[in-house]
Motif scaffolding. Structure first.
Motif, mmCIF file in Angstrom:
data_model
loop_
_atom_site.group_PDB
_atom_site.id
_atom_site.type_symbol
_atom_site.label_atom_id
_atom_site.label_comp_id
_atom_site.label_asym_id
_atom_site.label_seq_id
_atom_site.Cartn_x
_atom_site.Cartn_y
_atom_site.Cartn_z
ATOM 1 N N PRO A 131 44.317 66.556 24.472
ATOM 2 C CA PRO A 131 45.379 66.938 25.342
ATOM 3 C C PRO A 131 45.427 68.495 25.479
ATOM 4 N N HIS A 132 45.040 69.205 24.567
ATOM 5 C CA HIS A 132 45.083 70.775 24.942
ATOM 6 C C HIS A 132 44.059 71.194 25.922
ATOM 7 N N GLN A 133 43.008 70.350 26.327
ATOM 8 C CA GLN A 133 41.789 70.533 27.187
ATOM 9 C C GLN A 133 42.241 69.829 28.502
ATOM 10 N N LEU A 134 43.273 69.306 28.890
ATOM 11 C CA LEU A 134 43.464 68.458 30.069
ATOM 12 C C LEU A 134 43.476 69.674 31.359
ATOM 13 N N GLY A 135 44.249 70.726 31.261
ATOM 14 C CA GLY A 135 44.442 71.541 32.535
ATOM 15 C C GLY A 135 43.179 72.418 32.662
ATOM 16 N N ALA A 136 42.341 72.857 31.431
ATOM 17 C CA ALA A 136 41.244 73.364 31.551
ATOM 18 C C ALA A 136 40.440 73.379 30.292
ATOM 19 N N TRP A 137 39.387 73.425 30.197
ATOM 20 C CA TRP A 137 38.493 73.323 29.001
ATOM 21 C C TRP A 137 39.036 74.670 27.946
ATOM 22 N N ALA A 138 38.997 74.166 26.651
ATOM 23 C CA ALA A 138 39.223 75.107 25.775
ATOM 24 C C ALA A 138 38.557 74.581 24.603
ATOM 25 N N ALA A 139 38.008 75.544 23.658
ATOM 26 C CA ALA A 139 37.487 75.020 22.380
ATOM 27 C C ALA A 139 38.112 74.146 21.478
ATOM 28 N N VAL A 140 37.337 73.207 20.923
ATOM 29 C CA VAL A 140 38.098 72.486 20.002
ATOM 30 C C VAL A 140 38.404 73.395 18.668
ATOM 31 N N HIS A 141 39.701 73.255 18.158
ATOM 32 C CA HIS A 141 40.105 74.147 17.054
ATOM 33 C C HIS A 141 39.341 73.942 16.125
ATOM 34 N N VAL A 142 38.975 75.328 15.519
ATOM 35 C CA VAL A 142 37.960 75.441 14.498
ATOM 36 C C VAL A 142 38.239 74.741 13.185
ATOM 37 N N THR A 143 39.734 74.115 13.073
ATOM 38 C CA THR A 143 39.989 73.586 11.972
ATOM 39 C C THR A 143 39.551 72.002 11.667
ATOM 40 N N LYS A 144 38.888 71.602 12.981
ATOM 41 C CA LYS A 144 38.371 70.449 13.010
ATOM 42 C C LYS A 144 37.090 70.309 12.308
ATOM 43 N N TRP A 145 36.267 71.757 12.237
ATOM 44 C CA TRP A 145 35.212 71.903 11.562
ATOM 45 C C TRP A 145 35.271 71.542 10.095
ATOM 46 N N SER A 146 36.532 71.670 9.435
ATOM 47 C CA SER A 146 36.911 71.662 8.041
ATOM 48 C C SER A 146 37.047 69.943 8.014
ATOM 49 N N ALA A 147 37.777 69.593 8.978
ATOM 50 C CA ALA A 147 37.989 68.175 8.760
ATOM 51 C C ALA A 147 36.790 67.355 9.006
ATOM 52 N N TRP A 148 35.819 67.616 9.800
ATOM 53 C CA TRP A 148 34.408 66.981 9.818
ATOM 54 C C TRP A 148 33.775 67.020 8.496
ATOM 55 N N SER A 149 33.757 68.297 7.913
ATOM 56 C CA SER A 149 32.886 68.561 6.596
ATOM 57 C C SER A 149 33.636 67.596 5.706
ATOM 58 N N LEU A 150 35.006 67.533 5.494
ATOM 59 C CA LEU A 150 35.663 66.626 4.545
ATOM 60 C C LEU A 150 35.112 65.331 4.795
ATOM 61 N N LEU A 151 35.319 64.822 6.012
ATOM 62 C CA LEU A 151 34.961 63.264 6.370
ATOM 63 C C LEU A 151 33.369 63.152 5.921
ATOM 64 N N VAL A 152 32.411 63.994 6.157
ATOM 65 C CA VAL A 152 31.040 63.682 5.463
ATOM 66 C C VAL A 152 31.086 63.545 4.127
#
Length: 144
Positions: free
Chosen positions: A102-123
């Motif tokens: 949703p935050h990328q609909l107007g213009a591209w923006a980086a995926v928030h860095v907290t997703k990195w931790s979420a992915w690491s924990l999912l792994v």
């Protein structure tokens, strides 16, 4: 995620040294899984659980064989690196418009860095499931 780990385990002949007790790893993984849902209602305890996981896996080493020679790496580092590369791929995918948050609909923006931790924990959760299943398979004898 689990199929990736199983394939990496097979292709790279993975093994884990100094794995923590399986019940403790399962408990941390279960708490992480529950936190993914309950953080909307009772607070996000991701960082406390990540610290507990880091402590639990502090001695764990993953040994892998990419080409004839065994290599080793702290398991915690491997999980963080895998999470980073998934987060990087997520940014590349959103940059090229494969999907958008949703935050990328107007213009591209980086995926928030907290997703990195979420992915690491999912792994970590997926790795725990695979490791526990491999442990059970190795300890249970089924007569032919």
């Amino acid at each position: 995620m689990g199929s990736y780990i199983i394939q990496a385990w097979r292709l790279l002949q993975l093994r884990v040294e100094h794995h923590p007790p399986y019940w403790m790893a399962g408990l941390v993984a279960t708490a992480l899984y529950l936190n993914f849902f309950t953080h909307h209602f009772i607070g996000d305890y991701r960082w406390y659980l990540a610290a507990a996981a880091l402590g639990l896996y502090a001695r764990a080493q993953v040994v892998f064989r990419p080409h004839r020679v065994d290599r080793r790496m702290p398991l915690s580092l491997a999980l963080v690196l895998i999470g980073f590369f998934i987060w990087l791929a997520e940014n590349i995918g959103t940059f090229f418009g494969l999907w958008a948050y949703p935050h990328q609909l107007g213009a591209w923006a980086a995926v928030h860095v907290t997703k990195w931790s979420a992915w690491s924990l999912l792994v970590l959760m997926s790795f725990t499931i695979v490791t526990n299943l491999k442990h059970i398979k190795a300890t249970v004898h089924v007569p032919a």
